[in-house]
Scaffold this active site. Sequence first.
Site, PDB file in Angstrom:
ATOM      1  N   GLY A 241       3.900  34.469 -96.234  1.00 21.17           N
ATOM      2  CA  GLY A 241       2.900  35.438 -95.794  1.00 21.17           C
ATOM      3  C   GLY A 241       3.133  35.881 -94.362  1.00 21.17           C
ATOM      4  O   GLY A 241       3.249  37.075 -94.075  1.00 21.17           O
ATOM      5  N   ASP A 242       3.239  34.909 -93.440  1.00 18.00           N
ATOM      6  CA  ASP A 242       3.444  35.273 -92.040  1.00 18.00           C
ATOM      7  C   ASP A 242       4.618  34.494 -91.458  1.00 18.00           C
ATOM      8  O   ASP A 242       4.636  34.122 -90.302  1.00 18.00           O
ATOM      9  CB  ASP A 242       2.163  35.011 -91.226  1.00 18.00           C
ATOM     10  CG  ASP A 242       1.688  33.568 -91.339  1.00 18.00           C
ATOM     11  OD1 ASP A 242       2.311  32.796 -92.118  1.00 18.00           O
ATOM     12  OD2 ASP A 242       0.727  33.191 -90.651  1.00 18.00           O
ATOM     13  N   GLU A 243       5.588  34.208 -92.328  1.00 18.39           N
ATOM     14  CA  GLU A 243       6.767  33.459 -91.896  1.00 18.39           C
ATOM     15  C   GLU A 243       8.020  34.316 -92.056  1.00 18.39           C
ATOM     16  O   GLU A 243       8.181  35.022 -93.061  1.00 18.39           O
ATOM     17  CB  GLU A 243       6.948  32.223 -92.774  1.00 18.39           C
ATOM     18  CG  GLU A 243       6.069  31.067 -92.406  1.00 18.39           C
ATOM     19  CD  GLU A 243       6.367  29.914 -93.339  1.00 18.39           C
ATOM     20  OE1 GLU A 243       7.475  29.355 -93.246  1.00 18.39           O
ATOM     21  OE2 GLU A 243       5.508  29.610 -94.178  1.00 18.39           O
TER      22      GLU A 243
END
Lengths: 342, 199
Positions: A241-243
């Site tokens: 997701g936010d990596e």
Amino acid sequence: MTVVRPVTFDAAPFLAFMPMSLVFADSGVILSIGPTLAKLRPAEEMIGKHVTEVFTVRDDGRGQGNGPIPLDTKLYLKFREGVTTRLKGMAASIPGTGVNILNLSFGISIVDAVADYRLTAGDFAHTDLAIEMLYLVEAKSAVMEETKQLNARLQGAKVAAEEQAFTDTLTGLKNRRAMDHVLERMLRTNVPFALMHLDLDYFKSVNDTLGHAAGDTVLQAVAKILMEETRSDDLVARVGGDEFILIYNRFTDHTRLVQTAQRIISRLEVPVPYQDTFCKISGSIGITTTDYYKVPTADGMIHDADLALYSSKYEGRAQATLFDPAVHHDNAVAYDASQDKR
Amino acid sequence: MHGMINRAIQCFMRDTYGADTWEKVAEKADLGFDNFEAMLSYPDQITLDVLGRAARQLHKPVETFLEDLGTYLVSHPNVEAIRRLLRFGGENFTEFLFSLNELEGRAQLALPDLEVPTLKVEHIEDGRFRLSCSSAMPGFGYAMVGVMRAMADDYGALVFLEHQGWMDSGEEIITINLLEAAYTEGRSFELSERIGGEL
């Protein structure tokens, strides 16, 4: 006692029958030529000349007879002057007349010859397969052209489909599959490289307070920064997701890598405008390079970059940490990443 | 190089050494795909890379690899069409040799983009011939040695072939000694595939 008879041979029916033929005397002098042959060269350039003055003749050493050109065998001829036009032919003597007939055909030069000499269907003997041959060549070329275009379309569609399968549709970055692929290839070819694992900080709170649309805007802004901070043969993949994972091809200078990572973080911290407000995030980074390993593996490197990333988080986020075997392998998993998702 | 040529190299390896060997070569040459498409064109460097990798994988010189490839093209049932087209060249091995002069033109009638080498066959003296081969792909002459050796078997002729190396102009020279035109019966051939149901 031999009687020398005058030549009384009437060539006309032969030449009508074989419009690409010519009649020559035993001496080699051309006496008359067929109507199609006359379209290749004017009659005055041929009649009265020696056959070998007009053509080069090759028979691959298999012909018979002591005449000017070998008889009763396959001949390969070319015009000596002008467009060479390769011809196939065969010569035979007409008994009792002192003359010989040489019949010619275009063979593989047919396609060019028809264009060079503006030949029409009427120029070929009715029994000649030339027109069928031309028909076949045209039909084949048309089909081939269609096939080529179809191939190009299919190839384009295949590339696009593969591209899609390797792309994260929201950000346009590569996805995890693409990264696995590239990583595996680089390890196989022993290219030195650096692997950076970036985890966004405070992203979840942007999502929670401003909604997913705001989150998407942030991710797109992040993607743009990461693309700008890498070169064309590097790779940026969104792996969660936010990596994000960044692979720097042939770039393993530790100091400069940390500088690059710090620059990325400071650029991430520039607030992203969304509607009438700003989204503020940051990022933590862990870095490892192939030169830490005797035999680097994808899993091992990702794991070590993770350990370095956890250190960054542990140190208070918004940091870049270089993997250190002494530190990280001793205090393995000192930090619980699940607690960060706030 | 034309996809046909690349595809031929791939099929040769697959049919002779197995799919695994081909996959390894494709991987090492970093093709980024598993199969050449016969009707697409590829940069020449790709073909050279594949040849180099293949030779290394099989532990043999590129020249030997190309010669084996030539033999395969004529003798393997999977590529019977090539053998048939070459047999159109003539009724005996000598006729076949001379038909090589026309091979480039004939091939271009069918596939204008196909890079067929320019071949020139000359008769030197009794039973001795000389083939010169100039091609965009260096080493094509070695493939021709394989092709001619297999075609000699096909016609039942006994020949001795020798690659004489390169001229300064880049041409490859091969000498052909036709020792016996009808040494064995050879394989049968009919112009019509419908009649020639030998297989």
